[in-house]
Structures are given as C-alpha cells and as structure tokens.
Design an enzyme around this catalytic site. Structure first.
Site, PDB file in Angstrom:
ATOM      1  N   GLY A 252       0.836  -1.194   0.000  1.00  0.00           N
ATOM      2  CA  GLY A 252       0.000   0.000   0.000  1.00  0.00           C
ATOM      3  C   GLY A 252       0.872   1.245   0.000  1.00  0.00           C
ATOM      4  N   SER A 253       0.328   2.325   0.514  1.00  0.00           N
ATOM      5  CA  SER A 253       1.023   3.612   0.445  1.00  0.00           C
ATOM      6  C   SER A 253       2.108   3.720   1.517  1.00  0.00           C
ATOM      7  CB  SER A 253       0.011   4.746   0.647  1.00  0.00           C
ATOM      8  OG  SER A 253      -0.506   4.672   1.957  1.00  0.00           O
ATOM      9  N   VAL A 256       0.526   4.770   5.027  1.00  0.00           N
ATOM     10  CA  VAL A 256       0.039   3.708   5.915  1.00  0.00           C
ATOM     11  C   VAL A 256       1.187   2.756   6.287  1.00  0.00           C
ATOM     12  CG1 VAL A 256      -1.631   1.842   6.176  1.00  0.00           C
ATOM     13  CG2 VAL A 256      -2.291   3.914   4.961  1.00  0.00           C
ATOM     14  N   GLY A 257       2.108   2.535   5.344  1.00  0.00           N
ATOM     15  CA  GLY A 257       3.256   1.662   5.635  1.00  0.00           C
ATOM     16  C   GLY A 257       4.048   2.159   6.831  1.00  0.00           C
ATOM     17  N   GLU A 274       5.654  -3.284   0.902  1.00  0.00           N
ATOM     18  CA  GLU A 274       5.746  -2.995  -0.537  1.00  0.00           C
ATOM     19  C   GLU A 274       4.948  -1.720  -0.777  1.00  0.00           C
ATOM     20  OE1 GLU A 274       7.493  -4.594  -2.806  1.00  0.00           O
ATOM     21  OE2 GLU A 274       8.227  -6.091  -1.389  1.00  0.00           O
ATOM     22  N   CYS A 308       2.117   0.825  -8.818  1.00  0.00           N
ATOM     23  CA  CYS A 308       3.288   1.264  -8.042  1.00  0.00           C
ATOM     24  C   CYS A 308       4.508   1.452  -8.934  1.00  0.00           C
ATOM     25  CB  CYS A 308       3.592   0.254  -6.946  1.00  0.00           C
ATOM     26  SG  CYS A 308       3.741  -1.439  -7.578  1.00  0.00           S
TER      27      CYS A 308
HETATM   28  P1  NAD Z   1      -3.346   2.665   1.260  1.00  0.00           P
HETATM   29  O1  NAD Z   1      -2.043   2.642   1.965  1.00  0.00           O
HETATM   30  O2  NAD Z   1      -4.163   3.892   1.329  1.00  0.00           O
HETATM   31  O3  NAD Z   1      -4.271   1.499   1.789  1.00  0.00           O
HETATM   32  C1  NAD Z   1      -3.782   0.180   1.939  1.00  0.00           C
HETATM   33  C2  NAD Z   1      -4.519  -0.477   3.069  1.00  0.00           C
HETATM   34  O4  NAD Z   1      -4.241   0.214   4.284  1.00  0.00           O
HETATM   35  C3  NAD Z   1      -6.029  -0.522   2.923  1.00  0.00           C
HETATM   36  O5  NAD Z   1      -6.457  -1.845   3.252  1.00  0.00           O
HETATM   37  C4  NAD Z   1      -6.534   0.462   3.950  1.00  0.00           C
HETATM   38  O6  NAD Z   1      -7.756   0.094   4.521  1.00  0.00           O
HETATM   39  C5  NAD Z   1      -5.457   0.402   4.995  1.00  0.00           C
HETATM   40  N1  NAD Z   1      -5.387   1.632   5.805  1.00  0.00           N
HETATM   41  C6  NAD Z   1      -5.724   2.878   5.438  1.00  0.00           C
HETATM   42  N2  NAD Z   1      -5.502   3.754   6.446  1.00  0.00           N
HETATM   43  C7  NAD Z   1      -5.005   3.013   7.467  1.00  0.00           C
HETATM   44  C8  NAD Z   1      -4.551   3.341   8.770  1.00  0.00           C
HETATM   45  N3  NAD Z   1      -4.552   4.594   9.241  1.00  0.00           N
HETATM   46  N4  NAD Z   1      -4.083   2.344   9.551  1.00  0.00           N
HETATM   47  C9  NAD Z   1      -4.053   1.067   9.085  1.00  0.00           C
HETATM   48  N5  NAD Z   1      -4.492   0.705   7.856  1.00  0.00           N
HETATM   49  C10 NAD Z   1      -4.949   1.675   7.068  1.00  0.00           C
HETATM   50  O7  NAD Z   1      -3.006   2.257  -0.261  1.00  0.00           O
HETATM   51  P2  NAD Z   1      -4.002   2.078  -1.474  1.00  0.00           P
HETATM   52  O8  NAD Z   1      -4.583   3.381  -1.873  1.00  0.00           O
HETATM   53  O9  NAD Z   1      -4.930   0.961  -1.203  1.00  0.00           O
HETATM   54  O10 NAD Z   1      -2.983   1.571  -2.595  1.00  0.00           O
HETATM   55  C11 NAD Z   1      -2.210   2.426  -3.370  1.00  0.00           C
HETATM   56  C12 NAD Z   1      -0.787   2.469  -2.870  1.00  0.00           C
HETATM   57  O11 NAD Z   1      -0.241   1.163  -2.853  1.00  0.00           O
HETATM   58  C13 NAD Z   1       0.126   3.280  -3.762  1.00  0.00           C
HETATM   59  O12 NAD Z   1       1.012   4.026  -2.984  1.00  0.00           O
HETATM   60  C14 NAD Z   1       0.867   2.212  -4.550  1.00  0.00           C
HETATM   61  O13 NAD Z   1       2.098   2.630  -5.084  1.00  0.00           O
HETATM   62  C15 NAD Z   1       1.023   1.166  -3.516  1.00  0.00           C
HETATM   63  N6  NAD Z   1       1.275  -0.139  -4.123  1.00  0.00           N
HETATM   64  C16 NAD Z   1       2.507  -0.702  -3.969  1.00  0.00           C
HETATM   65  C17 NAD Z   1       2.805  -1.902  -4.595  1.00  0.00           C
HETATM   66  C18 NAD Z   1       4.164  -2.538  -4.479  1.00  0.00           C
HETATM   67  O14 NAD Z   1       4.321  -3.692  -4.831  1.00  0.00           O
HETATM   68  N7  NAD Z   1       5.184  -1.837  -4.022  1.00  0.00           N
HETATM   69  C19 NAD Z   1       1.819  -2.533  -5.358  1.00  0.00           C
HETATM   70  C20 NAD Z   1       0.581  -1.914  -5.493  1.00  0.00           C
HETATM   71  C21 NAD Z   1       0.310  -0.722  -4.849  1.00  0.00           C
END
Ligand code: NAD
Length: 512
Positions: A252-253, A256-257, A274, A308
């Site tokens: 994810g982002s 949040v990471g 990731e 990503c």
């Molecule tokens: P996001 O980080 O917004 O959300 C990911 C997850 O985190 C969701 O399940 C969401 O419910 C959860 N989340 C949101 N807020 C939270 C909090 N405060 N505490 C805990 N969990 C929370 O990401 P997204 O919008 O779903 O995905 C897009 C992002 O993912 C982009 O930055 C993209 O580059 C990245 N991504 C990375 C890869 C990779 O392999 N490196 C692959 C695909 C997407």
C-alpha cells in the site's frame, strides 16, 4: 449464518448481493453487524453492502488461523502444490466466464469496483494465477542445510520452518493479483493468513479466496476480513500487535506503511512493506526513441498511472528531448479515455475515487504555477462522477516541485532535461522512492553502467518500468518504497524462519 457456501465453496454472488466476511471456512456477518457501502467510482452509485470486520472478528480469525496452522504447516508439500495449481486453473476459468452459478463475473466486479478496463481485468487474473503457480513450484524448494560441526560427532541442521499466522493487507489497484501476492508465498510455506482487503475492492479480492477455497484449501488457512475505513486503523493495530500474528505483509502507500512499521516495531515484529513508487525512465542520447516512447506511454498510463511501478518521471538527454517530446505527444494523443468496459479501444478509464482525480490535478496545477509547462492535458476532470482524467504531460519540471516528490498515482508524466548520464542518474536518485526504473540506450554496456547506479529495486534496460515476473525478488531498496522482497526464494525467506537443530553424540564429555 453461512453465507453463500455450497459444498464448502463460497459461490459468486450477484454484484448487488452483500459481501460477507470469510472466517474459518464460513461466510459470516460482522459480530457487531457493522457494514459499509461499496461504491462504483465511475458512476458514484452504491453497489452493495459489505460486512465490516470488528476487532472481535479479527481476534476470532487469528485464532482460527492459528488452529489451522497446526495441520496446514504439516500438510505434505505435494498436497499444498496441488491446491495451488488447481486454484490457478479455477481463476483462469473465471476469466473465461466459466463460473458455475448465476453470480457476477470477474470483469463485472472489477469494472464496478475499480473502473478496470477489460485488459486490466485479464492482466490481474492471469498474474494472480501466475503467482499461485510460481508459489506452487516453490513448495519443494523450502529447504534447510547441514552445517559442518567442529564438535566431534555432532550433526548441525538448519531447518526452514513456517512462522505461523501472517497478517496480509492488500491495496485496491491490482486487486486480484495483489491479493494473490499477499497470500501465496506465506501460504505455500505452510503459514496461515488473515487478509484485510482494501475497502475499495472487497469483491474483487474475494475472487482469490473463492478460487483457493474451491481448490480445497482447508478452512481457517485463509480468512478474509474487509473493514470500513473508519475502523481500519483500529483493527490493523490490534492484528499487527496480536501475539499470535508472526509476520505482517503490507502492500500500500508509504503513509500507511509508516504507521504499520511503527506498530510492528513496538512489538519487534518483522514486516514486508511494498509501498509506492515514482519510477524514472532515463533516456540517454543514443536511445531508440520510438522504443522509449512506446515504453513510456505504456508504463505511464496503464491502469491510468495507478500502478506502483508507473512511469512518473522521464529524464531525457537534451539532444533527444525534442524528438522524444514530439513522438510521445503524438502517441499519447491517440489514446482514448472513457468508461466503457466492453469498449476495447478505451485505454484510460477512471481513477479510483473522485478525490484522487482532484488531488492529481491539484499536483499538476501547482507545478504549472511554479513554472512547469503543460504539453498535453486539459486541466479538467471528466466522467459521470468526476473520476476521468486525460493524460497530462509536463515539461520543465524541477525536483523542488511537489509533483516531483510525491507519488502522483494518476495519468501524469513529468519531463526533466539533463545534459549527461551523471546528471540523469542524479535526478533519478533525488527521489525518496526506490521501487523501479528504466534506462534506454542502444549501447548496452553504457545502459548497464547507468542502471547499476540508479537507486532502485529493479532497472529495466530498453523496457518499461511496469514489468514484473512472479519469480523475481521484487521490492524497493528502502526509503518511501519500503523494504522486504516478494517472489521466488526471496519471498520464502520473508515468510519462514531458520531453526538450528543439533544432534549431540552420546557420552559427550564437558569441562566440569
Ligand atoms: P493505502 O495505503 O491507502 O491502503 C492500503 C490499506 O491500508 C487498505 O487496506 C486500507 O484500509 C489500509 N489503511 C488505510 N488507512 C489506514 C490506517 N490509518 N491504519 C491502518 N491501515 C490503514 O493504499 P491504497 O490506496 O490501497 O494503494 C495504493 C498504494 O499502494 C500506492 O502508494 C501504490 O504505489 C502502492 N502499491 C505498492 C505496490 C508494491 O508492490 N510496491 C503494489 C501496489 C500498490
């Protein structure tokens, strides 16, 4: 309540039917009856009600995964492999419209939830099946070693063991293949999984759960717990810190990471993170421009730039900048934007939320205010619900602009002009994201020399930044792209633990 399960297999539902949780092989409503509404971003209309997992549901799922771990971790490798291979075939059959019931097909689901085009749906299902097949092949390679011992008569073995329950969190943008990636290697290693899908794409991600359950994955091995956004932080913190959860697998982002890494650090727990990217393409002065243009357009605009690995930065040598610019604009201006799933001529669909479209356009406008030149794009948001953005390309972008620093995650590309390979490398490395990159040059040795100096987990010579194969150890090299690697044995390393086991000789003597 056992949802829509026939002979132990969760069946496809109609798009408007509610989505339940899947815990210990049963489809169940949330323990506190909480729900949230899944919305079609293209139309703005509600699609279905999704059960929202509570903290108690997470605790129950973790316990059921822990119970299932006791038998799954001892299930023979060939049995695990067969389930994975069968699930991959089932996934493929979903794509061919071979669902055995009246439910929505995968295209309908992905189009409704994340505005997927037909080709993006196909790529997702095929890549998801590919991850399962690749993981299946790994199962007999999860090996230990025998280490020579100094102590007489002693045998030292280093075993490689499954760790237990893995908490996996997946994003919405490639919902099926990233659900596969979140769970495949952990499961094949003998772990069990609690999956938190994105709140934007529960039904798309449930496709993977259905395929594995239909292939015979035992109850409790894979649990599926969507949660409404307001509770995301609460349940995630509980799951990350739960003593029975042994690894965290987050895609994810970086926003949040960072939060998740902090919780994991507070309990000294290992994570794979990731995260996002800001991939550069470096076009050297001897590049084949037409090849570079095709790769840049594909890498920058596939899935509307919401990958990503999307090409966000194009770093061009001055001497070829005009030629590249002219060809790139000609290419991009042929691409059709729209909302028709069944219109194969639509290359760019809608973004995943109206607010995302506004944010992306805001980045473009702010860059223009700071001196960037708009080469193409109308600075407008289109579509029934305000999610469609035409491609926007900016020239004369500088690294101090916000658009150079933040992942745009939209159909946006920025051009940076440089006068040497060294300067190209410097611009490429000025980002805090480190996921992937590309170099274009006809001189392979020169391109390799540059590729080695770009700080990125992967660098593709004469190919697009969007390129992934299941066995590769994909991932960033730190910074805002995160850490840990997926794919092949690198993935096995992440989701297993070494155990030293020694055999002493009877009658050993000690100093006292
Ligand atoms: P996001 O980080 O917004 O959300 C990911 C997850 O985190 C969701 O399940 C969401 O419910 C959860 N989340 C949101 N807020 C939270 C909090 N405060 N505490 C805990 N969990 C929370 O990401 P997204 O919008 O779903 O995905 C897009 C992002 O993912 C982009 O930055 C993209 O580059 C990245 N991504 C990375 C890869 C990779 O392999 N490196 C692959 C695909 C997407």
């Amino acid at each position: 309540m056992n949802g829509n399960i026939v002979n132990g297999i969760p069946k496809a539902t109609k798009l408007s039917d509610p989505q339940l949780l899947y815990i210990n092989g049963a489809e169940v409503a949330s323990s506190n009856s909480g729900t949230f509404t899944a919305t079609n971003p293209m139309t703005g209309k509600d699609i279905y009600a999704c059960s929202s997992a509570s903290v108690d549901d997470y605790k129950e799922a973790i316990l059921s995964a822990q119970t299932a771990f006791k038998t799954w971790s001892r299930t023979p490798p060939s049995a695990r492999r067969l389930i994975f291979l069968k699930a991959a075939d089932i996934l493929d059959s979903y794509l061919e419209g071979q669902e055995h019931d009246e439910g929505a097909d995968v295209g309908e689901i992905m189009s409704a939830e994340v505005s997927a085009t037909k080709s993006w749906t196909t790529v997702n299902i095929k890549a998801g099946a590919g991850f399962l097949r690749e993981a299946a092949g790994l199962v007999t390679h999860i090996k230990g070693e025998i280490v020579p011992a100094d102590r007489p008569g002693t045998t030292i073995m280093v075993l490689r063991e499954a760790v237990g329950v893995v908490f996996a969190i997946s994003p919405w943008n490639a919902p099926v293949s990233l659900a596969a990636r979140a769970i495949a290697t952990p499961l094949i290693c003998g772990n069990t999984v609690v999956l938190k899908p994105s709140e934007f794409s529960p039904k798309s991600q449930y496709i993977m759960v259905r395929a594995l359950a239909a292939a015979g994955l035992p109850a409790g091995c894979l649990n599926f717990l969507p949660t409404r956004p307001a509770d995301a932080a609460l349940v995630t913190e509980v799951a990350v810190k739960h003593p029975l959860v042994r690894r965290i697998n987050f895609t994810g982002s970086d926003r949040v990471g960072t939060i998740i890494a902090g919780w994991a650090a507070s309990v000294l727990k290992q994570c794979v993170l990731e995260l996002g990217g800001k991939a550069p393409v470096l076009v050297l002065e001897d590049a084949a421009i037409s090849d570079a243009v095709e790769a840049i357009a594909f890498g920058g605009l596939s899935n509307n730039g919401q990958i990503c690995m999307s090409t966000e930065r194009v770093i061009i040598h001055d001497t070829v900048a005009e030629e590249l610019k002219t060809s790139l604009l000609a290419k991009v201006n042929t691409l059709k934007c729209g909302s028709q799933y069944d219109d194969p001529s639509v290359a760019l669909s809608g973004l995943y939320t109206p607010s995302s479209a506004k944010r992306v356009l805001g980045l473009v406008k702010s860059a223009i205010e700071q001196g960037a030149e708009l080469l193409t794009g109308d600075l407008e948001i289109h579509g029934q619900n305000g999610t469609i953005l035409k491609p926007h390309i900016l020239d004369n972008v500088t690294m101090d602009m916000e658009i150079s620093k933040e992942e745009s995650f939209g159909p946006i590309m920025c051009l940076y002009r440089v006068s040497s390979d060294e300067e190209a490398i410097e611009v490429a490395n000025s980002s805090e994201f480190t996921l992937c990159s590309s170099v274009f040059s006809r001189d392979v040795l020169r391109a390799m020399g540059v590729a080695k100096q770009v700080r990125a987990g992967s660098c593709h010579i004469n190919g697009p930044t969007v390129y992934i194969e299941a066995p590769l150890p994909n991932g960033g090299t730190g910074g805002r792209s995160g850490y840990g690697r997926f794919g092949g044995m690198a993935g096995v390393e992440e989701f297993t633990e070494r155990k030293i086991l020694t055999l002493g000789q009877p009658g050993m003597r000690y100093p006292f």
